[in-house]
Design a protein around this motif. Structure first.
Motif, mmCIF file in Angstrom:
data_model
loop_
_atom_site.group_PDB
_atom_site.id
_atom_site.type_symbol
_atom_site.label_atom_id
_atom_site.label_comp_id
_atom_site.label_asym_id
_atom_site.label_seq_id
_atom_site.Cartn_x
_atom_site.Cartn_y
_atom_site.Cartn_z
ATOM 1 N N SER A 1 0.937 4.249 -2.866
ATOM 2 C CA SER A 1 0.675 5.671 -2.594
ATOM 3 C C SER A 1 1.840 6.534 -3.070
ATOM 4 O O SER A 1 1.631 7.597 -3.685
ATOM 5 C CB SER A 1 0.433 5.882 -1.098
ATOM 6 O OG SER A 1 -0.712 5.187 -0.663
ATOM 7 N N ASN B 1 0.817 -1.215 0.000
ATOM 8 C CA ASN B 1 0.000 0.000 0.000
ATOM 9 C C ASN B 1 0.852 1.267 0.000
ATOM 10 O O ASN B 1 0.576 2.220 -0.728
ATOM 11 C CB ASN B 1 -0.937 -0.015 1.219
ATOM 12 C CG ASN B 1 -1.980 1.088 1.150
ATOM 13 O OD1 ASN B 1 -2.793 1.129 0.245
ATOM 14 N ND2 ASN B 1 -1.922 1.995 2.109
ATOM 15 N N GLU B 2 1.900 1.282 0.836
ATOM 16 C CA GLU B 2 2.740 2.475 0.917
ATOM 17 C C GLU B 2 3.433 2.744 -0.414
ATOM 18 O O GLU B 2 3.529 3.891 -0.863
ATOM 19 C CB GLU B 2 3.773 2.310 2.028
ATOM 20 C CG GLU B 2 4.651 3.542 2.246
ATOM 21 C CD GLU B 2 5.650 3.357 3.363
ATOM 22 O OE1 GLU B 2 6.363 4.327 3.684
ATOM 23 O OE2 GLU B 2 5.732 2.235 3.917
ATOM 24 N N THR C 1 1.880 9.522 -6.036
ATOM 25 C CA THR C 1 2.360 10.878 -5.729
ATOM 26 C C THR C 1 3.506 11.265 -6.652
ATOM 27 O O THR C 1 3.576 12.400 -7.139
ATOM 28 C CB THR C 1 2.816 10.956 -4.263
ATOM 29 O OG1 THR C 1 1.714 10.642 -3.401
ATOM 30 C CG2 THR C 1 3.324 12.349 -3.920
#
Length: 590
Positions: free
Chosen positions: A150, A146-147, A154
């Protein structure tokens, strides 16, 4: 609390307090990654804190929440096919939650679909779009975490929006996970919006500072393509001057200021908003040390002189060895970070039988910069050119006057954890100098190297090693003061008088053409503020390296960290003089 076999179980230990309802938790991780264990630990700990002093129904709901939180934590780390069971038992203290994890396989990235819409689809941006796609960090076959997902979203938006496309946004993102096949398909749609160009420059907050200072840094032609890196560089340049407390350089998004061009592009004004620094400032300092005794210094500084973007600084300093006065005019930094100044100086010193009076006019350029990326390494480079007249009286020997022109260059590399009180890191300082006597045309040259290394030991202690060498080549005995080398005192070889090690001439100690100094010091801190030093210093200043008779000093000292700065008191024995001497230093700014 019960802990499983090392490598198989992670125990989350919660302090037992007066409430018996707070559960003890034992986790059988089943081989999940350390990052997943950390995530699970945080999620469960937050829930068990809520279980204290709750009724049975609420605790039952919290058990379900702990189960669900464990599943969610696993999914953030790519375990979408995991099985989690939570079993409850009791002991004399209270409930025990036993969580068993069967993680399954980590989900991997399968297909990636990056889609770009807007004016970035124009042919001139085709290579840029291709480069952004090739730099997408979550490639096929990588774990879907998940990190990382993300950060990837970005990053791709930042790549688009930092240049040309100020209004870029993520129009849609989706991760489709097929848990039974352990794969994830990713889709990202980026809407670039219109291409943006720099418009007219607007300034807000100027009072005394002339607009020409802003124009010095912000140089572009209206119609140039928007580039966030340029805005950041301009802002940093303005903030690095002494004229502003704060400076912000942005695009003005006000609808009334925006202009739509015939080709669909947009033009936004560049807005500079500043808060000016005080026009005048007076500072002073009071210090005392074993080398120079009591010293006082006063400094006056003024921003903007006669409406020009310069600042002046003038001051005086007095102690038992030196008295000086100076006046400097400082230009604002250039875009490359060069800081230029010109000034006049008068200095009088009387140390170890050498009485010197100097008047000089000089120019100095300084550049400070950081190493690339997140490195803590700092570089400082200085250039100088000084025309001076020295009158030197040597006690028991000759008196001479000499006009000189001296050029210097100095390069410093600093890599430390703290600039003014380092505990770990190193420093390298290298300098060159060349000069000529203006009355007889006699040349002289100098080179020097200073190095220092700090090693942390244990929780607080520090081991420090420093060394310095220097060499002068000259065709004259009438060198300007401080071009040669003397040593001795609190900051060089302890156990000896300040600058008492050099060449004996008459009743004085004069500068020598060679210098070599080394020191090793260990500081043991009893607390964060109070410590003790153990040190050995060795070195000499002589006619040549081969003629050196090394002076040795060693001793112990007290180190105290104070709000006013470090305070050192050292007791050192000078082996050459066979004497004990006290060295100390303390400074206070006001």
């Amino acid at each position: 609390m019960r802990v499983g076999v090392v490598g198989l179980f992670l125990a989350v230990s919660l302090v037992q307090q007066a409430f018996a309802a707070k559960p003890e938790v034992v986790v059988d991780p089943g081989g999940v990654s350390p990052a997943a264990l950390q995530s699970i630990n945080g999620a469960i700990e937050a829930i068990t804190r809520l279980a204290e002093d709750q009724d049975g129904g609420e605790v039952s709901r919290l058990r379900r929440r702990a189960h669900d939180a464990t599943v969610s934590a696993l999914e953030t780390q790519g375990y979408f096919s995991s099985k989690v069971t939570l079993e409850v038992s009791e002991d004399a203290v209270g409930e025990i939650w036993e969580i068993t994890i069967e993680p399954g396989a980590v989900t991997l990235v399968d297909n990636v679909d990056l889609e770009f819409k807007g004016q970035i689809e124009r042919p001139e941006f085709a290579s840029r779009v291709q480069a952004i796609k090739s730099q997408w960090p979550l490639q096929k076959g990588m774990p879907f975490i998940n990190e990382s997902w993300s950060k990837a979203k970005t990053a791709v938006l930042d790549d688009v929006s930092r240049k040309d496309f100020f209004f870029a946004r993520l129009a849609g993102t989706q991760a489709t996970v097929e848990a039974d096949q352990d794969k994830a398909d990713l889709s990202v749609k980026v809407e670039s919006g219109p291409r943006v160009r720099f418009g007219e420059l607007t300034m807000v907050g100027l009072k005394r500072v002339p607009p020409s200072l802003i124009d010095r840094y912000i140089q572009y032609t209206p119609g140039d393509s928007y580039d966030q890196d340029k805005l950041d560089d301009w802002q940093q340049a303005l903030q690095s001057t002494s004229f502003f407390r704060g400076a912000f350089v942005t695009l003005d998004q006000d609808e009334a200021a925006a202009k739509t061009l015939p080709n669909g592009e947009m033009e936004l004004p560049v807005r500079v908003q500043v808060s000016e620094a005080p026009a005048r400032r007076f500072t002073g300092s009071l210090g005392v040390d074993s080398d120079n005794g009591l010293g006082v210094e006063g400094l006056y500084r003024q921003n903007v002189v006669f409406g020009q973007p310069v600042w002046i600084e003038t001051g005086v300093g007095i102690d038992k060895n030196r008295q000086r006065a100076f006046f400097d005019v400082n230009l604002p930094p250039t875009l490359s970070g060069y800081k230029d100044s010109v000034g006049v100086l008068y200095n009088h010193s009387d140390i170890e039988g050498v009485d010197n009076r100097r008047a000089g006019l000089g120019w100095k350029r300084k550049q400070e910069r950081q190493a690339a990326g997140d490195s803590r390494v700092e570089y400082e480079t200085q250039w100088g050119l000084v025309a001076a007249h020295d009158k030197t009286e040597i006690s028991g020997a000759e008196t001479f006057e000499v006009p000189t022109l001296v050029a210097t260059w100095q390069w410093l590399r600093r890599d430390v954890d703290k600039k003014y009180d380092p505990r770990e890191g190193n420093l390298i300082d290298f300098g060159l100098g060349a000069g000529v006597t203006l009355d007889k045309g006699e040349p002289f040259y100098r080179s020097s190297l200073r190095m220092q290394q700090w090693w942390p030991v244990g929780r607080r202690d520090v081991l420090t090693l420093r060394g310095e060498v220097g060499k002068v080549w000259s065709q004259t005995d009438r060198l300007p003061q401080d071009f040669g080398y003397r040593t001795g005192g609190a900051r060089s070889i302890r156990g000896y008088r300040y600058q008492s090690i050099g060449i004996a001439r008459g009743d004085a100690i004069v500068d020598a053409p060679t210098l070599a100094v080394a020191s090793i010091e260990y500081t043991h801190y009893f607390t964060e503020q109070l410590g003790m030093n153990y040190f050995v210093d060795v070195g000499d200043a002589a006619e040549s390296f081969g003629q050196m008779d090394l002076a040795v000093g060693y001793g112990v000292g007290l180190a105290v960290r104070t709000p006013a700065g470090p305070f050192f008191v050292d007791v050192a024995y000078g082996q050459r003089d066979r004497r004990l001497r006290l060295h100390f230093s303390l400074g206070i700014a006001f």
